[in-house]
Each structure stands twice: as C-alpha cells, then as structure tokens.
Design an enzyme around this catalytic site. Structure first.
Site, PDB file in Angstrom:
ATOM      1  CE  LYS A  28      -3.288   0.368   3.240  1.00 28.11           C
ATOM      2  NZ  LYS A  28      -3.295   1.567   4.105  1.00 28.11           N
ATOM      3  N   GLY A 101      -5.283   7.757   5.543  1.00 28.71           N
ATOM      4  CA  GLY A 101      -4.385   8.747   6.133  1.00 28.71           C
ATOM      5  C   GLY A 101      -3.198   8.994   5.226  1.00 28.71           C
ATOM      6  CB  SER A 174       4.137  10.150  11.444  1.00 30.15           C
ATOM      7  OG  SER A 174       3.458  10.195  10.213  1.00 30.15           O
ATOM      8  CD  GLN A 176       0.080   8.278   7.237  1.00 34.45           C
ATOM      9  OE1 GLN A 176      -0.532   9.189   7.787  1.00 34.45           O
ATOM     10  NE2 GLN A 176      -0.429   7.064   7.093  1.00 34.45           N
ATOM     11  CG  ASP A 327       0.272  -0.078   9.476  1.00 28.04           C
ATOM     12  OD1 ASP A 327      -0.083   0.778  10.311  1.00 28.04           O
ATOM     13  OD2 ASP A 327       0.624   0.206   8.318  1.00 28.04           O
ATOM     14  CE  LYS A 354      -0.513   4.154  12.919  1.00 30.54           C
ATOM     15  NZ  LYS A 354       0.238   4.887  11.899  1.00 30.54           N
ATOM     16  NE  ARG A 403      -2.882  -2.136   8.407  1.00 30.39           N
ATOM     17  CZ  ARG A 403      -2.578  -2.531   7.172  1.00 30.39           C
ATOM     18  NH1 ARG A 403      -2.680  -3.793   6.824  1.00 30.39           N
ATOM     19  NH2 ARG A 403      -2.165  -1.674   6.259  1.00 30.39           N
TER      20      ARG A 403
HETATM   21  C1  S3P Z   1       2.361   4.723   6.258  1.00 27.14           C
HETATM   22  C2  S3P Z   1       2.866   5.106   7.467  1.00 27.14           C
HETATM   23  C3  S3P Z   1       2.302   4.680   8.748  1.00 27.14           C
HETATM   24  C4  S3P Z   1       1.372   3.476   8.590  1.00 27.14           C
HETATM   25  C5  S3P Z   1       0.449   3.620   7.416  1.00 27.14           C
HETATM   26  C6  S3P Z   1       1.238   3.783   6.138  1.00 27.14           C
HETATM   27  C7  S3P Z   1       2.991   5.254   5.032  1.00 27.14           C
HETATM   28  O1  S3P Z   1       1.534   5.749   9.288  1.00 27.14           O
HETATM   29  O2  S3P Z   1       0.624   3.277   9.761  1.00 27.14           O
HETATM   30  O3  S3P Z   1      -0.385   2.495   7.295  1.00 27.14           O
HETATM   31  O4  S3P Z   1       2.712   4.732   3.923  1.00 27.14           O
HETATM   32  O5  S3P Z   1       3.783   6.201   5.138  1.00 27.14           O
HETATM   33  P1  S3P Z   1       2.236   6.920  10.145  1.00 27.14           P
HETATM   34  O6  S3P Z   1       3.185   7.596   9.259  1.00 27.14           O
HETATM   35  O7  S3P Z   1       1.120   7.853  10.551  1.00 27.14           O
HETATM   36  O8  S3P Z   1       2.854   6.226  11.309  1.00 27.14           O
END
Ligand code: S3P
Length: 450
Positions: A28, A101, A174, A176, A327, A354, A403
């Site tokens: 993903k 997210g 994070s 993200q 995750d 989450k 999940r």
């Molecule tokens: C992700 C980062 C994680 C993870 C999410 C995917 C990503 O989140 O939980 O499913 O692709 O960068 P966080 O960055 O908020 O920890």
C-alpha cells in the site's frame, strides 16, 4: 454501536490445516507513492503490481483531479503521465481520500508548495484523525490550511507561492508526515533538511532517488536520521514494480501459525528492514518462518516466506521496534493471545490515531474472546491462553478499521468457538481479495444470520 443495515458482518470458525500459496496484493505504501511521484514527474511512469484497493484508487483519482493522466491497462498495470514538479492544476472539486491517512497526508505535502487551493476530506474514520501534525510543518513552507476544530478534515489547503527550503525535525514517529515534507520540499527553493528520531519507513526516500531527485540520508548521533532533498527538482518518469505488502501478508501468515498442521507460502513479499519488525518478533516467539529467494527488486528487498504452524511463546517487544511493525500490532496481539505466557507491547501511542483507536479496539475485542488483556496508555499486555485456550464465541466491533476486522477473523480460525466481526466492508481499503484468498487456503468463513 448499533448494527446498521449496510454493515457486512462475517464469522470465522476453526477448520483443518491451511495449505497453498498466498499471493497477497501490492504494498500500500509503495502504491500510493508510485502514483504521486508518477504524477509529479515528467514523462510516463509504468507501474506493475499496484494495489487496487479503495485507498490507492482514491489517490489515483486525486492525481487525475490535479491534472495527471492515470490509466489502468490491466490487473495491477497502470500508467501515469505526470505534470512535473509544480505543475499541478487546481482541482475543481473536493479531493476525497476515503479511509486513507497516507493518501490524504502525502497529497497535502505534494501540493503544499504549488500556489493552488484544494479541499481535502475523507470518510467518518479519516475525519476523526489528526491533521495538524502535517499542516503545521507545511506552514513553514508558507502553505496555509484551515481545518475544522481540532485540526480535523475537511480542510482547505492553499499552497505556497515561491516556497523556500526548510530545516525541520518531525516530532511524531510518522512516515506520512516525513514524506509530506519531503514531497513539499521538491518545489521549494534550496535544500530542505527533514530529520526524525524514529526510523520510520523510507519508501519515499528510495523512490525519490529512483525518479532522479537529489536526496541524501544521514544518520544522526541520537539514533535518528536527517534527509536532505534539493528543491526545484526535475523528476523523471521511471518504471515501478510494486512488491507484495508485508502488512497484508501478516494475516495469512498468522493464520498458518495458529491452525495446527498448516503450511503455506507467501511469495514476493517486501522485506524492507523498516517493515520487518513483525517477522523479527515472531522469530523470537518461536515461529517457524523461512525466508527463501531473498533478492533486490527495484531498490527494495523482496523474498518468499514459508510458514508452518508453530506453538508461540510470549515476549516483550522492544518499544523502539514499533515503527517497523506499526500496522502489525492488531494481528500480533491476536497471535499473543494464543501463545504460552505474557506478551508486553509498549511505545504504541501512535496506535490511538490510526483508522481506529487500535489499543482500545484490540483490548475490547480480546476481552470479548475471553483473553486477559491490560490496556496501557501506550501499549498492551496480553496474557497468552495457549493454542487451545481462547474461548471465542463472541462478536467484535471493528470501528471502520480494516486491520481490526482481519485480525479478529484470524482469531476466529483458531478459537474454540466462532468469532464474528460486525463489519468487513473496510477490508476493501487495503486487501479486497482477503476473504477469497483465506478461503482458498482452507479458512471457514460464514455470513451470520441477521
Ligand atoms: C504509512 C505510514 C504509517 C502506517 C500507514 C502507512 C505510510 O503511518 O501506519 O499504514 O505509507 O507512510 P504513520 O506515518 O502515521 O505512522
């Protein structure tokens, strides 16, 4: 919560040994990034193995709304013709990221240094999740956001005109947020430096390099790292083969560990060291998992897993391992419930924000199954009941969290009595073929009577 008529409950019960080959879908995180970087590059990016789940399809739609051409040629085969860094055009409608997210936050970053305005929204779960963590540091580039009270979606983001590079330490663990800032830095003047104490997943950094960005990663004395990226970047289209998602592989893997006599294989799984915390933990718990055919593919480490049923023992999971398995705590908690002895998991405050508050969703679900569990502010302590010791026979609330739904269906495959989850619709956000794939391995899933 009352069951609404549109919910899709499902029950799982014990069955014979699982066997076969579990071809889980594409990763993903890498799928979102391939679409976004393809849209920011000049030329045509060809993607194979893209995850065709709701979250990623929403990101593809957002890229189209911002001016990129995104075409699906066949299963997992997509082409993106990009607009170049700074080339996004203003979308004439709201960008809806559904449950994701990652999609919403990465796209906020990607357009934060282009002077256009966009409105971001998502589903009931995403509209509860914190966005200040992204829009506040994006303001350092000059982007302006106005959110609902509490920093929630929907929000309006006005990208900066003539953004200048920043030097910023990301406070939360994070990937993200880090990724959003790296994407924003691409259209700023000068070299940005984004540092972080936690070693979060590094797919954005790797992929930016593959698209020709000037990017460097430097380890820091405190154990963290700093990423520098040069602005006014020219990204060149490249081809991306998406490996299979280890976070999705975790579900058939866990089921095979729990159902006596099982043996399955899971080919072509992404084994980036920032994503393998679960495998490390399960090895410590005594799991029989072999990694075969370890190889490099498109800048990422990939391998085939062979999993055999195993009696697990409880362990203490080091808090600093959390980013590499963030995750996987729902499914690890289920595995811990069937282990001998206690499992302690800490450093998990991020799990509260989450797709649901996962610490509370896991604790409540396990209690319903008759498992002793203590919910801590930043973790969980699960009392292992042994392989035959989990009663089951209950219905679990999933809180719009894919999940949580998949984890408790796996619990039902090994508990003494069936486990029902109240809603399976969200599974389509990350793993649409979950039910079919698990049934093909030998799972028994039943639609309960209304
Ligand atoms: C992700 C980062 C994680 C993870 C999410 C995917 C990503 O989140 O939980 O499913 O692709 O960068 P966080 O960055 O908020 O920890």
């Amino acid at each position: 919560m009352e069951q609404s008529s549109s919910q899709r409950p499902l029950a799982a019960r014990r069955a014979g040994p699982l066997s076969g080959r579990a071809q889980v879908p594409g990763d993903k995180s890498i799928s979102h990034r391939a679409l976004i970087l393809g849209a920011l590059a000049v030329g045509e990016t060809r993607i194979s193995g893209l995850l065709e789940a709701e979250d990623v399809v929403n990101t593809a739609s957002a890229m189209r709304q911002l001016g990129a051409t995104v075409v699906r040629d066949g299963a997992g085969a997509w082409r993106v013709s990009g607009v170049g860094v700074g080339g996004f055009s203003e979308p004439d409608n709201v960008l809806d990221f559904g449950n994701s997210g990652t999609g919403s936050r990465l796209v906020m970053g990607a357009l934060a240094t282009t002077p256009i305005t966009a409105v971001f929204t998502g589903d009931e779960s995403l509209r509860k999740r914190p966005m200040r963590r992204v829009v506040e540091p994006l303001a350092l580039f000059g982007a302006e956001a106005s959110t609902r009270d509490g920093g929630l979606l929907p929000l309006t983001l006005r990208g900066a005109e003539a953004a200048v590079a920043i030097d910023h330490e990301v406070a939360v663990a994070s990937a993200q947020v880090k990724s959003a800032l790296l994407l924003a830095a691409l259209n700023a003047v000068g070299r940005s430096r984004i540092s972080q104490k936690a070693l979060t997943r590094d797919h954005t950094e790797k992929m930016l390099k593959a698209f020709g960005a000037e990017i460097a990663v430097e380890p820091l004395k405190d154990g963290g790292e700093a990423v520098t990226v040069m602005g006014e970047a020219d990204l060149h289209a490249t081809d991306i083969a998406v490996p299979r998602d280890p976070s999705s592989a975790a579900f058939p893997l866990a089921a095979a560990l729990l159902v006596p006599g099982s043996e399955i294989s899971i080919p072509d799984v992404l084994l980036n060291p920032r994503r393998t915390g679960l495998l490390e933990t399960l090895t410590e718990m005594g799991a029989n998992i072999a990694i075969e055919n370890l190889r490099e593919s498109g800048g990422e480490t990939v391998g085939d897993l062979v999993v055999r049923a195993s009696q697990l023992k409880g362990v203490e999971v080091p808090a600093e391992r959390a980013p590499s398995m963030i995750d996987e705590y729902p499914i690890l908690s289920v595995l811990a419930a069937f282990a001998e002895g206690r499992t302690v998991m800490r450093g998990l405050e991020e799990l509260r924000v989450k797709e649901s508050d996962r610490l509370s969703a896991i604790a409540n679900g396990l209690k319903r199954l008759g498992v002793g569990v203590e919910e801590l502010p930043d973790g969980l302590i699960v009392e292992g009941q042994g392989l035959d010791g989990v009663a089951g026979g209950a219905r679990v609330t999933t809180h719009m969290d894919h999940r949580i739904a998949m984890s408790f269906l796996v619990a039902g495959m090994a508990a003494r009595q069936a486990v029902t989850v109240d809603d399976t619709r969200m599974i389509a956000t990350s793993f649409p073929e979950f039910e079919t794939l698990m049934r093909n391995l030998g799972a028994r899933f039943l639609v309960p009577n209304a």
